[in-house]
Design a protein around this motif. Structure first.
Motif, PDB file in Angstrom:
ATOM      1  N   ARG A  99       0.836  -1.209   0.000  1.00  0.00           N
ATOM      2  CA  ARG A  99       0.000   0.000   0.000  1.00  0.00           C
ATOM      3  C   ARG A  99       0.863   1.248   0.000  1.00  0.00           C
ATOM      4  O   ARG A  99       0.499   2.260  -0.615  1.00  0.00           O
ATOM      5  CB  ARG A  99      -0.927  -0.005   1.215  1.00  0.00           C
ATOM      6  CG  ARG A  99      -1.850   1.224   1.285  1.00  0.00           C
ATOM      7  CD  ARG A  99      -2.715   1.322   0.049  1.00  0.00           C
ATOM      8  NE  ARG A  99      -3.511   2.540   0.017  1.00  0.00           N
ATOM      9  CZ  ARG A  99      -3.078   3.724  -0.428  1.00  0.00           C
ATOM     10  NH1 ARG A  99      -1.812   3.858  -0.867  1.00  0.00           N
ATOM     11  NH2 ARG A  99      -3.876   4.770  -0.444  1.00  0.00           N
ATOM     12  N   GLN A 100       2.010   1.205   0.649  1.00  0.00           N
ATOM     13  CA  GLN A 100       2.903   2.357   0.637  1.00  0.00           C
ATOM     14  C   GLN A 100       3.510   2.585  -0.746  1.00  0.00           C
ATOM     15  O   GLN A 100       3.743   3.728  -1.152  1.00  0.00           O
ATOM     16  CB  GLN A 100       4.002   2.189   1.691  1.00  0.00           C
ATOM     17  CG  GLN A 100       3.494   2.299   3.119  1.00  0.00           C
ATOM     18  CD  GLN A 100       2.745   3.597   3.365  1.00  0.00           C
ATOM     19  OE1 GLN A 100       3.271   4.684   3.168  1.00  0.00           O
ATOM     20  NE2 GLN A 100       1.490   3.493   3.781  1.00  0.00           N
ATOM     21  N   GLU A 101       3.742   1.517  -1.474  1.00  0.00           N
ATOM     22  CA  GLU A 101       4.240   1.654  -2.845  1.00  0.00           C
ATOM     23  C   GLU A 101       3.185   2.326  -3.725  1.00  0.00           C
ATOM     24  O   GLU A 101       3.512   3.170  -4.568  1.00  0.00           O
ATOM     25  CB  GLU A 101       4.603   0.281  -3.421  1.00  0.00           C
ATOM     26  CG  GLU A 101       5.185   0.333  -4.829  1.00  0.00           C
ATOM     27  CD  GLU A 101       6.487   1.117  -4.918  1.00  0.00           C
ATOM     28  OE1 GLU A 101       6.648   1.874  -5.900  1.00  0.00           O
ATOM     29  OE2 GLU A 101       7.331   0.984  -4.011  1.00  0.00           O
ATOM     30  N   THR A 127       8.136  11.937  10.760  1.00  0.00           N
ATOM     31  CA  THR A 127       9.522  11.508  10.949  1.00  0.00           C
ATOM     32  C   THR A 127       9.548   9.984  10.856  1.00  0.00           C
ATOM     33  O   THR A 127       8.519   9.316  11.038  1.00  0.00           O
ATOM     34  CB  THR A 127      10.054  11.925  12.327  1.00  0.00           C
ATOM     35  OG1 THR A 127       9.301  11.226  13.340  1.00  0.00           O
ATOM     36  CG2 THR A 127       9.927  13.426  12.534  1.00  0.00           C
ATOM     37  N   PRO A 128      10.718   9.394  10.603  1.00  0.00           N
ATOM     38  CA  PRO A 128      10.797   7.926  10.557  1.00  0.00           C
ATOM     39  C   PRO A 128      10.319   7.273  11.855  1.00  0.00           C
ATOM     40  O   PRO A 128       9.645   6.242  11.824  1.00  0.00           O
ATOM     41  CB  PRO A 128      12.287   7.669  10.307  1.00  0.00           C
ATOM     42  CG  PRO A 128      12.775   8.896   9.619  1.00  0.00           C
ATOM     43  CD  PRO A 128      12.002  10.029  10.210  1.00  0.00           C
ATOM     44  N   VAL A 152       8.301   2.040   6.332  1.00  0.00           N
ATOM     45  CA  VAL A 152       8.934   3.321   6.676  1.00  0.00           C
ATOM     46  C   VAL A 152       9.830   3.786   5.539  1.00  0.00           C
ATOM     47  O   VAL A 152       9.826   4.975   5.170  1.00  0.00           O
ATOM     48  CB  VAL A 152       9.739   3.198   7.984  1.00  0.00           C
ATOM     49  CG1 VAL A 152      10.567   4.461   8.225  1.00  0.00           C
ATOM     50  CG2 VAL A 152       8.805   2.961   9.163  1.00  0.00           C
ATOM     51  N   GLU A 153      10.572   2.871   4.940  1.00  0.00           N
ATOM     52  CA  GLU A 153      11.453   3.230   3.821  1.00  0.00           C
ATOM     53  C   GLU A 153      10.640   3.804   2.673  1.00  0.00           C
ATOM     54  O   GLU A 153      11.023   4.813   2.058  1.00  0.00           O
ATOM     55  CB  GLU A 153      12.241   1.998   3.366  1.00  0.00           C
ATOM     56  CG  GLU A 153      13.287   2.273   2.296  1.00  0.00           C
ATOM     57  CD  GLU A 153      12.723   2.283   0.886  1.00  0.00           C
ATOM     58  OE1 GLU A 153      13.221   3.054   0.033  1.00  0.00           O
ATOM     59  OE2 GLU A 153      11.764   1.512   0.637  1.00  0.00           O
ATOM     60  N   LYS A 154       9.482   3.192   2.373  1.00  0.00           N
ATOM     61  CA  LYS A 154       8.625   3.691   1.297  1.00  0.00           C
ATOM     62  C   LYS A 154       8.069   5.067   1.645  1.00  0.00           C
ATOM     63  O   LYS A 154       8.004   5.965   0.795  1.00  0.00           O
ATOM     64  CB  LYS A 154       7.472   2.719   1.047  1.00  0.00           C
ATOM     65  CG  LYS A 154       7.885   1.357   0.536  1.00  0.00           C
ATOM     66  CD  LYS A 154       8.403   1.418  -0.876  1.00  0.00           C
ATOM     67  CE  LYS A 154       8.707   0.024  -1.390  1.00  0.00           C
ATOM     68  NZ  LYS A 154       9.367   0.052  -2.713  1.00  0.00           N
ATOM     69  N   ARG A 157      10.702   7.628   1.177  1.00  0.00           N
ATOM     70  CA  ARG A 157      10.937   7.860  -0.258  1.00  0.00           C
ATOM     71  C   ARG A 157       9.832   8.722  -0.844  1.00  0.00           C
ATOM     72  O   ARG A 157      10.090   9.592  -1.688  1.00  0.00           O
ATOM     73  CB  ARG A 157      11.017   6.526  -1.007  1.00  0.00           C
ATOM     74  CG  ARG A 157      11.262   6.687  -2.503  1.00  0.00           C
ATOM     75  CD  ARG A 157      11.934   5.463  -3.091  1.00  0.00           C
ATOM     76  NE  ARG A 157      11.081   4.297  -3.110  1.00  0.00           N
ATOM     77  CZ  ARG A 157      10.214   4.035  -4.102  1.00  0.00           C
ATOM     78  NH1 ARG A 157      10.080   4.878  -5.109  1.00  0.00           N
ATOM     79  NH2 ARG A 157       9.490   2.937  -4.078  1.00  0.00           N
ATOM     80  N   ARG A 158       8.636   8.509  -0.386  1.00  0.00           N
ATOM     81  CA  ARG A 158       7.518   9.333  -0.852  1.00  0.00           C
ATOM     82  C   ARG A 158       7.734  10.805  -0.506  1.00  0.00           C
ATOM     83  O   ARG A 158       7.358  11.691  -1.266  1.00  0.00           O
ATOM     84  CB  ARG A 158       6.222   8.823  -0.220  1.00  0.00           C
ATOM     85  CG  ARG A 158       4.959   9.504  -0.722  1.00  0.00           C
ATOM     86  CD  ARG A 158       3.761   9.050   0.082  1.00  0.00           C
ATOM     87  NE  ARG A 158       2.525   9.615  -0.429  1.00  0.00           N
ATOM     88  CZ  ARG A 158       1.398   9.672   0.267  1.00  0.00           C
ATOM     89  NH1 ARG A 158       1.346   9.175   1.495  1.00  0.00           N
ATOM     90  NH2 ARG A 158       0.312  10.216  -0.254  1.00  0.00           N
ATOM     91  N   GLN A 159       8.350  11.062   0.640  1.00  0.00           N
ATOM     92  CA  GLN A 159       8.553  12.441   1.078  1.00  0.00           C
ATOM     93  C   GLN A 159       9.538  13.210   0.207  1.00  0.00           C
ATOM     94  O   GLN A 159       9.608  14.438   0.280  1.00  0.00           O
ATOM     95  CB  GLN A 159       9.009  12.458   2.536  1.00  0.00           C
ATOM     96  CG  GLN A 159       7.941  12.012   3.509  1.00  0.00           C
ATOM     97  CD  GLN A 159       8.383  12.087   4.952  1.00  0.00           C
ATOM     98  OE1 GLN A 159       9.450  12.626   5.250  1.00  0.00           O
ATOM     99  NE2 GLN A 159       7.580  11.555   5.861  1.00  0.00           N
ATOM    100  N   GLU A 160      10.297  12.516  -0.634  1.00  0.00           N
ATOM    101  CA  GLU A 160      11.200  13.216  -1.555  1.00  0.00           C
ATOM    102  C   GLU A 160      10.430  14.148  -2.477  1.00  0.00           C
ATOM    103  O   GLU A 160      10.973  15.139  -2.975  1.00  0.00           O
ATOM    104  CB  GLU A 160      11.991  12.191  -2.374  1.00  0.00           C
ATOM    105  CG  GLU A 160      12.964  11.356  -1.540  1.00  0.00           C
ATOM    106  CD  GLU A 160      13.619  10.244  -2.338  1.00  0.00           C
ATOM    107  OE1 GLU A 160      13.405  10.195  -3.574  1.00  0.00           O
ATOM    108  OE2 GLU A 160      14.344   9.417  -1.738  1.00  0.00           O
ATOM    109  N   ALA A 161       9.140  13.849  -2.698  1.00  0.00           N
ATOM    110  CA  ALA A 161       8.305  14.690  -3.558  1.00  0.00           C
ATOM    111  C   ALA A 161       8.129  16.096  -2.995  1.00  0.00           C
ATOM    112  O   ALA A 161       7.854  17.044  -3.741  1.00  0.00           O
ATOM    113  CB  ALA A 161       6.939  14.041  -3.761  1.00  0.00           C
TER     114      ALA A 161
END
Length: 282
Positions: A99-101, A127-128, A152-154, A157-161
């Motif tokens: 779902r995170q993907e 935050t992580p 959490v990793e996904k 990564r989403r927050q890079e947006a």
């Protein structure tokens, strides 16, 4: 895994096949009457393609069965509901990662995200450590595999947006979310520090709806609006994916009315700072 949506589509296809058989027609004969390829008739009958209302009307008329047109349209409406309602039990059967993907891909495909959170910090701002606690608790609650680290990793990564120049984020957070603590106090303090620093960033407009704000409409639940194509609403048992124009207009109006009551900039920082100051780390 067969989804509720696919099961419903196959049920509709079986009804189409039944009607054709009752009329004594082969697939190629019906295709000729419909003016389409035999392969389309096959796909519709086997639940491999979603029909339109016009497809169903044409099917009924081609078989001289005008009496079943309303029935077929009703089955299609039920199919749409299956597509809109996405069970958490099925989505999270293998843990949070999948779902995170999906969330990563939805964010990548969106230029403007507007959201309302009532009782927690939005995933894009977590935050992580805060995210980890949320995922762990949800896994325990739903009794699903604890795939927390992948999730959490996904999310990170989403927050890079948030730093992509072509994207804009406009979020409303009810002040209660600054005080509800789903995590240890030190994690909450760090989370509020991050939120404080996000206020005023170029591509992020973050509003806090104060406890005492006068509202044109209350905030009954969280929702996210992706451009003008999708609204996602979370309930305890399922997600709603809404794409109809009326739904989009309704949620946009709800968001705009709530945004009128929010505090931005320095006043928003003041509200976050007050919540942060209430945390005793001694």
């Amino acid at each position: 895994m067969t989804t509720d949506f696919q099961t419903a589509r196959e049920t509709l296809g079986a009804r189409l096949r039944e009607l054709r058989t009752e009329a004594g027609l082969e697939g190629k004969e019906l295709a000729a009457r419909l003016g389409c390829q035999t392969s389309k008739v096959s796909r519709l009958q086997n639940g491999k393609q979603t029909p339109t209302r016009d497809d169903l009307t044409a099917w009924a008329h081609a078989l001289d069965r005008h009496d079943v047109e309303t029935e077929l349209h009703g089955l299609l409406a039920g199919l749409d509901m299956k597509q809109r309602h996405r069970s958490w039990r099925k989505q999270l059967a293998g843990g949070h990662r999948g779902r995170q993907e999906i969330a990563v891909r939805q964010t990548e495909a969106t230029s403007l995200i507007r959201g309302l959170e009532v009782s927690r910090i939005p995933g894009l701002f977590q935050t992580p450590e805060y995210a980890r606690v949320i995922f762990d608790a949800n896994a325990e609650f739903r009794r699903i595999p604890p795939t927390t680290e992948d999730a959490v990793e996904k999310r990170m990564r989403r927050q890079e947006a948030l730093y992509e120049p072509e994207k804009t984020f406009r979020f409303l957070i009810c002040e209660a979310a600054l005080y509800h603590r789903p995590c240890p106090v030190d994690v909450m303090a760090e989370q509020l520090d991050r939120l404080y620093n996000l206020v005023g960033q170029r591509r992020i407009k973050l509003g806090i709806i104060p406890f005492g704000a006068q509202l044109r409409r209350t905030a009954p639940h969280a929702f996210w609006i992706y451009d003008r194509r999708l609204v996602i609403v979370e309930t305890i048992s399922e997600e709603l994916w809404l794409t109809g124009d009326e739904d989009l207009e309704l949620y946009e109006r709800a968001w705009e009315w709530l945004a009128e009551s929010a505090e931005y900039g320095t006043p928003a920082r003041r509200l976050i700072g007050r919540a942060r100051a209430s945390i005793d780390l001694s």
